[in-house]
Design an enzyme around this catalytic site. Structure first.
Site, short mmCIF file in Angstrom:
data_model
loop_
_atom_site.label_atom_id
_atom_site.label_comp_id
_atom_site.label_asym_id
_atom_site.label_seq_id
_atom_site.Cartn_x
_atom_site.Cartn_y
_atom_site.Cartn_z
N THR A 20 0.80 -1.23 0.00
CA THR A 20 0.00 0.00 0.00
C THR A 20 0.83 1.28 0.00
O THR A 20 0.27 2.37 -0.10
CB THR A 20 -0.92 0.03 1.23
OG1 THR A 20 -0.12 -0.02 2.42
CG2 THR A 20 -1.89 -1.15 1.22
N ASP A 135 1.93 -7.21 12.32
CA ASP A 135 2.88 -7.46 11.22
C ASP A 135 4.32 -7.38 11.73
O ASP A 135 5.18 -6.73 11.12
CB ASP A 135 2.65 -6.46 10.09
CG ASP A 135 3.31 -6.92 8.78
OD1 ASP A 135 3.69 -8.11 8.69
OD2 ASP A 135 3.44 -6.10 7.86
#
Length: 703
Positions: A20, A135
């Site tokens: 992204t 993450d």
């Protein structure tokens, strides 16, 4: 050139690329300060607005030295795209560090502890703010250098983060597949429908994989062909992992899974740290979220490691180095027990030397008052029992050197060159360990030789003093022939005389043996001083590094020009030649010298233990003499009590050379003798207590 109102950057200055957003190195227009800017792409703007704003909000509320700082949120030019302006970490990420050839088998122990401390501190701040990262991976742990040259690691990339309390769940899936919890992996990677909700402990799984990766240089769960090519097997390994296992590897296609419960031998961490890390990993690499540790226990156990102090101990007979992690408030008893767990040498049989002196550790002494140690200057442990040599434990580096494929493939050749260089670095580290072991063997042996020499000299001094006593006492007996105790006294003194004569001869022999040991020691010391195997391997690695750098450049070209291709072929040959030279120096010189030194050390230690056992016998003999001397005290006191009245009537014979000549001198000499005997008794008692600690069982074969 791209810019915001206060910052500018060039597209080629890219630091990282994600699904992204891209991250670039940028500069402040006014100050020139380097920063990192995260520029979001069109995919990012397809997400719900609250998801887009989540990372901004997260970074605004977080403020910790182990989390990348947010400086500003600005808009990029006419596009009005949001840009995060963040702290620039000039040394890349933890993944960058692990991809360096020297770290292919994991980080060094000091560096790993910094990673451990940084991640734990950063995660603790997240939990205090109710944030789950989702993450965690080496690529999202940035590195910069502190003012004193030490590494500082910081958590970054909060695009997947969200606020979540310990008892809350979430259903959305984020993360990088190799580090994903198996439940999330099943849904995100295998695309299997499920209705599972996930808790904050999914971060612990990612942390466990990251710690294993940092400690060993490889991922813990590896299907044949790799996790990206064999996803079903990857999921099978992680979900079927037995309780207590920390890694699983499938080495053959369709083959069985090999489970590991310990860190590999190639791992650079010490046994002392490995044991503590292995106690944590199975409890956070746990599929069942109900059985997985919570963050409170994770923080407690990792903080326990980080708050310990380390002592380096070299076991002389075993020829092995150990690191002992204990708390500063732990006493000697805890320390001795920790040493026992690693060496199997019972506390009552442990003796310690440092800087040539015997270290007497009182049982109640706290560890913070112990002497400072290092790998170069450890405590040298000597067992009062015979111990077999263990030596440096390592995997043969020849097994890690790959071979080049005959054809020209710049990508494959670069990968092979990296593996060759990695194996070379591992060989260099093993070489250094073997050389350090030889140095410590000689240092410890020298201290033992000097200690035994001092013990021999003290016993010899006692022998001389007792011989003087015998001569004076015999003179007193001659001067008083009418005393009833004369025959018993004379008999005892004759017995003592025989024992002392034998002891004196034995001491001379032991001193001669110790002299021979010292001569042998000098020869081996010179060999170690002149050893250049480490420097020769290091020189080869420098040349290999240059070839690897060139291969990295060539990797970017799909096809090499003819001349470059010929140079590339020569470099492959040269790299292979250098690799063979490294192995040759290691195997034919370093290892052979190490084995010779270990064999010589075994002989040296056997001889010293024989001397120590002889000192034990001598100690027993002199102890018996001391008891006899105590019985003589009364006799001599009677002599002194009666002798002054009889001296004028007793003819004094011609005194031996060096003894007193007049009756008055006899009285004074015998009075001095009594004081000397009492002093001897005190010295004997002190010496015996020291020598008895050096007593050992008879030598066993092979030691």
């Amino acid at each position: 050139m791209q810019s915001t109102p206060n910052y500018l950057w060039q597209p080629e200055d890219i630091l990282g690329q994600g699904a992204t957003a891209n991250v670039y190195r940028a500069r402040n227009k006014m100050t020139g300060e380097l920063v990192a800017v995260k520029v979001f792409n069109n995919v990012s703007y397809l997400r719900p607005y609250e998801v887009q704003m989540r990372e901004f909000d997260m970074l605004r509320k977080l403020n910790h030295k182990n989390i990348v700082r947010l400086f500003a949120v600005e808009e990029c030019g006419s596009s009005k795209q949001k840009v995060l302006v963040m702290e620039y970490c000039s040394s890349g990420s933890l993944l960058t560090v692990l991809e360096e050839p020297e770290n292919a088998f994991g980080l060094s122990e000091p560096e790993f502890l910094i990673v451990l401390q940084s991640v734990v501190a950063g995660m603790n701040h997240l939990r205090e703010n109710g944030v789950v990262h989702r993450d965690i991976k080496p690529g999202n742990i940035m590195r910069l250098m502190g003012e004193e040259g030490q590494s500082i690691y910081k958590l970054t990339d909060f695009g997947a983060a969200r606020e979540l309390d310990d008892d809350e769940k979430f259903v959305s899936v984020y993360g990088t597949e190799e580090y994903l919890h198996p439940d999330m992996y099943e849904r995100a990677v295998l695309k299997k429908p499920q209705q599972k909700a996930y808790g904050v402990t999914v971060d612990l799984w990612s942390i466990g994989v990251t710690f294993y990766h940092a400690a060993t240089g490889s991922l813990p769960f590896l299907p044949f062909g790799g996790p990206r090519r064999n996803k079903e097997m990857m999921h099978k390994i992680t979900t079927e992992k037995p309780r207590g296992a920390i890694a699983g590897v499938q080495r053959k296609e369709n083959g069985s899974i090999e489970w590991m419960y310990e860190l590999p031998i190639t791992c650079r961490l010490s046994a002392g740290l490995k044991s503590q890390l292995v106690a944590i990993l199975p409890n956070i690499l746990e599929v069942d979220q109900q059985k997985c540790w919570g963050f409170d226990q994770f923080f407690a156990e990792t903080s326990d490691i980080l708050h310990r102090i380390v002592f380096y101990v070299f076991s002389l007979q075993q020829a092995s180095m150990h690191t002992i992690y204990i708390h500063s408030y732990n006493t000697t008893a805890i320390f001795l027990d920790a040493v026992f767990k690693q060496t199997r040498i019972a506390p009552q049989h442990q003796l310690y030397f440092q800087d040539g002196h015997l270290c007497v550790l009182e049982q109640s002494l706290p560890a913070q008052q112990f002497c400072h140690t290092s790998e170069q200057n450890p405590l040298v442990l000597v067992s009062t029992e015979m111990e077999a040599a263990i030596g440096v434990i390592y995997r043969d580096p020849a097994l890690d050197f790959p071979k080049f494929i005959p054809s020209i493939d710049t990508v494959a050749d670069c990968s092979t060159a990296k593996n060759v260089l990695s194996a070379g670095h591992q060989t260099l580290r093993i070489t250094q360990s073997l050389l350090r072991c030889r140095e410590l063997l000689l240092k410890g042996a020298y201290w033992m030789i000097e200690y035994l020499k001092a013990a021999c000299e003290r016993k010899h001094e006692v022998s001389l003093l007792l011989a003087e006593m015998k001569a004076l006492a015999l003179y007193g007996n001659v001067a008083s022939p009418e005393l009833k105790d004369e025959s018993d006294l004379k008999s005892n003194l004759q017995t003592i005389s025989g024992l002392l004569s034998s002891s004196s001869q034995s001491m001379a022999e032991k001193q001669s043996e110790l002299g021979s040991l010292r001569a042998d020691w000098l020869q081996h010391q010179q060999e170690v001083h002149e050893d250049r195997s480490f420097q020769r391997i290091e020189n080869c690695l420098e040349k290999m590094q240059q070839i690897y750098k060139q291969f990295r450049k060539s990797r970017m070209q799909p096809r090499l020009p003819y001349n470059d291709e010929q140079i590339h072929k020569l470099d492959k040959v040269n790299l292979g030649t250098l690799a063979k030279k490294v192995l040759s120096v290691f195997q034919d010189e370093c290892v052979q010298k190490y084995r010779t030194a270990l064999a010589a050390h075994s002989i040296r230690m056997r001889t010293m233990w024989e001397i120590s056992n002889d000192l034990k016998l001598l100690s027993s003999s002199i102890a018996a003499c001391r008891l006899d001397l105590e019985e003589c005290h009364g006799c001599l006191e009677n002599v002194l009590a009666r002798l002054p009245d009889r001296l004028q009537r007793v003819p004094v014979p011609q005194a031996p050379a060096g003894l007193c000549q007049t009756p008055k001198d006899v009285v004074l000499g015998m009075q001095q003798l009594l004081h000397e005997i009492k002093a001897v008794a005190r010295d004997l008692q002190q010496n015996n207590s020291i020598i008895e600690r050096l007593d050992a069982v008879p030598p066993t074969p092979g030691m």
